[in-house]
Design a protein around this motif. Sequence first.
Motif, PDB file in Angstrom:
ATOM      1  N   ARG A  98      -7.656  -0.560   2.461  1.00  0.00           N
ATOM      2  CA  ARG A  98      -7.034  -1.886   3.201  1.00  0.00           C
ATOM      3  C   ARG A  98      -8.096  -2.664   3.816  1.00  0.00           C
ATOM      4  O   ARG A  98      -9.169  -2.019   4.230  1.00  0.00           O
ATOM      5  CB  ARG A  98      -6.239  -1.338   4.333  1.00  0.00           C
ATOM      6  N   ALA A 141      -4.148  -5.368   0.466  1.00  0.00           N
ATOM      7  CA  ALA A 141      -4.499  -4.063  -0.154  1.00  0.00           C
ATOM      8  C   ALA A 141      -5.546  -4.081  -1.289  1.00  0.00           C
ATOM      9  O   ALA A 141      -5.418  -5.141  -1.778  1.00  0.00           O
ATOM     10  CB  ALA A 141      -3.312  -3.298  -0.566  1.00  0.00           C
ATOM     11  N   LEU A 164      -6.698   3.578  -2.801  1.00  0.00           N
ATOM     12  CA  LEU A 164      -6.242   2.558  -2.172  1.00  0.00           C
ATOM     13  C   LEU A 164      -7.020   2.178  -0.868  1.00  0.00           C
ATOM     14  O   LEU A 164      -7.373   3.281  -0.325  1.00  0.00           O
ATOM     15  CB  LEU A 164      -4.601   2.892  -1.739  1.00  0.00           C
ATOM     16  N   GLU A 196       0.901  -1.070   0.051  1.00  0.00           N
ATOM     17  CA  GLU A 196      -0.067   0.066  -0.010  1.00  0.00           C
ATOM     18  C   GLU A 196       0.960   1.301  -0.022  1.00  0.00           C
ATOM     19  O   GLU A 196       0.561   2.027  -0.697  1.00  0.00           O
ATOM     20  CB  GLU A 196      -0.762   0.133   1.231  1.00  0.00           C
TER      21      GLU A 196
END
Length: 197
Positions: free
Chosen positions: A120, A136, A118, A105
């Motif tokens: 998580r 990710a 992006l 990431e």
Amino acid sequence: MVDLKFIRRFCAVFALTILAACGVPQDTSAPATQNEIDQLSTGILALGPNVDPAEAARAARIAFSYSKQLAVEYQITDPPLIHNMKVNSGTKPRGLCWHWADDLEARLAQENFQTLDLHRAIANADRPLFIEHSTAILSPKGSTMANGMIVDPWRYGGKLYWGKTTEDKRYTWYPRAKVFEWKRNGKRGSLRSLAAS
């Protein structure tokens, strides 16, 4: 008195350890082929009409090349669960799933993508007999991780796994922030309902 919960967990961990020991680590020495990179790039591009083709190609190239670089840095020689035990015992430096996710990431974030976000995610937080897993995810700008593409180098010990978040047959993914919130609240309520909110 016999603690049945402990015995079940011990048996599950023992079985996983045996299965992992029988697994063959992926060959992380060979670079990704251009065809593999192109397939991931095409998959990222297909996530939405506003994804820039150059950004999709760059993200795909980095996901593959940086996964390989991390496999070397983490000294990957075993299947993931065996490597995890070595990291936890201090004989290997890094390589737990969240290490892979953090590092990948961070590397992707350096690109300052304008058409990609992006995310998580964590799986198995609500499944006590399973090992929690982090990854990710890339999605079109402004979209949720559910509309994204998983980039997971841990799953095969340095060989990048990728696929649509909603099509992952192995894991059900929840936003990391929601999982952390659920844990802070004493794991009250359903993680599934929290993730939907």
